[in-house]
Design a protein around this motif. Structure first.
Motif, PDB file in Angstrom:
ATOM      1  N   ARG A  75       5.026   4.002   4.881  1.00 56.69           N
ATOM      2  CA  ARG A  75       5.795   4.940   4.763  1.00 56.69           C
ATOM      3  C   ARG A  75       5.984   5.563   2.828  1.00 56.69           C
ATOM      4  O   ARG A  75       6.761   4.579   3.330  1.00 56.69           O
ATOM      5  CB  ARG A  75       6.986   5.654   5.171  1.00 56.69           C
ATOM      6  CG  ARG A  75       7.382   7.489   4.877  1.00 56.69           C
ATOM      7  CD  ARG A  75       8.754   7.379   5.814  1.00 56.69           C
ATOM      8  NE  ARG A  75       9.932   6.787   4.859  1.00 56.69           N
ATOM      9  CZ  ARG A  75      11.066   6.672   5.041  1.00 56.69           C
ATOM     10  NH1 ARG A  75      11.397   7.458   6.185  1.00 56.69           N
ATOM     11  NH2 ARG A  75      12.198   6.357   4.406  1.00 56.69           N
ATOM     12  N   GLY A  76       5.054   6.528   2.945  1.00 57.62           N
ATOM     13  CA  GLY A  76       5.372   6.409   1.272  1.00 57.62           C
ATOM     14  C   GLY A  76       4.005   5.521   0.793  1.00 57.62           C
ATOM     15  O   GLY A  76       3.572   5.443  -0.203  1.00 57.62           O
ATOM     16  N   SER A  77       3.282   4.723   1.395  1.00 56.09           N
ATOM     17  CA  SER A  77       2.342   4.264   0.681  1.00 56.09           C
ATOM     18  C   SER A  77       1.093   5.493   0.195  1.00 56.09           C
ATOM     19  O   SER A  77       0.708   6.454   0.585  1.00 56.09           O
ATOM     20  CB  SER A  77       1.500   3.227   1.888  1.00 56.09           C
ATOM     21  OG  SER A  77       0.889   4.157   3.135  1.00 56.09           O
ATOM     22  N   ARG A  78       0.000   4.806  -0.978  1.00 55.86           N
ATOM     23  CA  ARG A  78      -0.467   5.268  -1.171  1.00 55.86           C
ATOM     24  C   ARG A  78      -1.976   4.386  -1.680  1.00 55.86           C
ATOM     25  O   ARG A  78      -1.562   3.071  -1.579  1.00 55.86           O
ATOM     26  CB  ARG A  78      -0.222   5.750  -2.388  1.00 55.86           C
ATOM     27  CG  ARG A  78       0.380   5.116  -3.255  1.00 55.86           C
ATOM     28  CD  ARG A  78       0.674   6.978  -4.448  1.00 55.86           C
ATOM     29  NE  ARG A  78       1.161   5.718  -5.785  1.00 55.86           N
ATOM     30  CZ  ARG A  78       0.828   4.927  -6.295  1.00 55.86           C
ATOM     31  NH1 ARG A  78       0.026   5.370  -7.507  1.00 55.86           N
ATOM     32  NH2 ARG A  78       1.413   4.723  -7.467  1.00 55.86           N
ATOM     33  N   VAL A  79      -3.078   4.668  -1.581  1.00 54.54           N
ATOM     34  CA  VAL A  79      -4.515   4.058  -1.778  1.00 54.54           C
ATOM     35  C   VAL A  79      -4.207   4.071  -3.770  1.00 54.54           C
ATOM     36  O   VAL A  79      -4.189   4.910  -4.560  1.00 54.54           O
ATOM     37  CB  VAL A  79      -5.220   3.987  -1.287  1.00 54.54           C
ATOM     38  CG1 VAL A  79      -6.520   3.733  -1.859  1.00 54.54           C
ATOM     39  CG2 VAL A  79      -5.292   4.688   0.265  1.00 54.54           C
ATOM     40  N   LEU A  80      -4.416   2.869  -3.575  1.00 51.72           N
ATOM     41  CA  LEU A  80      -4.698   2.318  -5.329  1.00 51.72           C
ATOM     42  C   LEU A  80      -6.436   1.966  -5.532  1.00 51.72           C
ATOM     43  O   LEU A  80      -7.134   2.575  -6.578  1.00 51.72           O
ATOM     44  CB  LEU A  80      -3.993   0.947  -5.475  1.00 51.72           C
ATOM     45  CG  LEU A  80      -2.340   1.259  -5.806  1.00 51.72           C
ATOM     46  CD1 LEU A  80      -1.942  -0.443  -6.085  1.00 51.72           C
ATOM     47  CD2 LEU A  80      -1.871   2.266  -6.110  1.00 51.72           C
TER      48      LEU A  80
END
Length: 149
Positions: A15-20
């Motif tokens: 949860r809260g992950s984002r693609v870098l």
């Protein structure tokens, strides 16, 4: 086509992950020696492309293909670029005893990432600096390097 995605997982949670960043590896020619087109995408750098030719399919792991593809896109060769040097930005002290760093002395991509993280934060105006609005508090820079900002 293969797509490799690099994500950040805050505190190890999905949860809260984002693609870098992403890497797309597309096979242009099949056979025992295949040709691949590589496209790396990362903000703020945009896209970097390269080609991996005559790669011996099934001779190693998929991670070998991924590592070589990334290396070719970054350097044009199947080898990694030299390891980057540690960021050694001088911390200065204003006449009012405020420790600060000059944004213009921070090399890319660190400068753009730091400025993005500082977008809504207070920054000092160091009147004796030649560019008084181009400064940040030293503790914000230290927090950024430590991953706390």
């Amino acid at each position: 086509m293969l797509k490799v995605t690099v994500e950040i997982l805050p505190d190890g949670c999905e949860r809260g992950s984002r693609v870098l960043a992403t890497a797309k590896i597309g096979r242009l020619r099949s056979g025992s020696l295949a040709d691949y087109r590589v496209e790396l995408s990362e903000e703020p750098h945009g896209r970097i492309c390269g080609s991996l030719e005559r790669y011996p399919r099934y001779a190693s792991t998929l991670w070998d293909l991924v590592a070589r593809s990334v290396a070719v896109a970054l350097t044009g060769k199947e080898e990694l670029p030299p390891r980057p040097q540690e960021l050694d930005i001088p911390v200065r002290t204003s006449s009012g005893n405020t420790p600060y760093v000059r944004l213009r002395e921070i090399p890319e991509p660190a400068r753009s990432l730091f400025q993005k993280r500082m977008a809504h934060s207070t920054r000092p105006v160091i009147e004796e600096d030649p560019q008084p609005m181009d400064c940040a508090y030293a503790w914000d820079w230290t927090d950024f390097l430590a991953g706390r900002r």
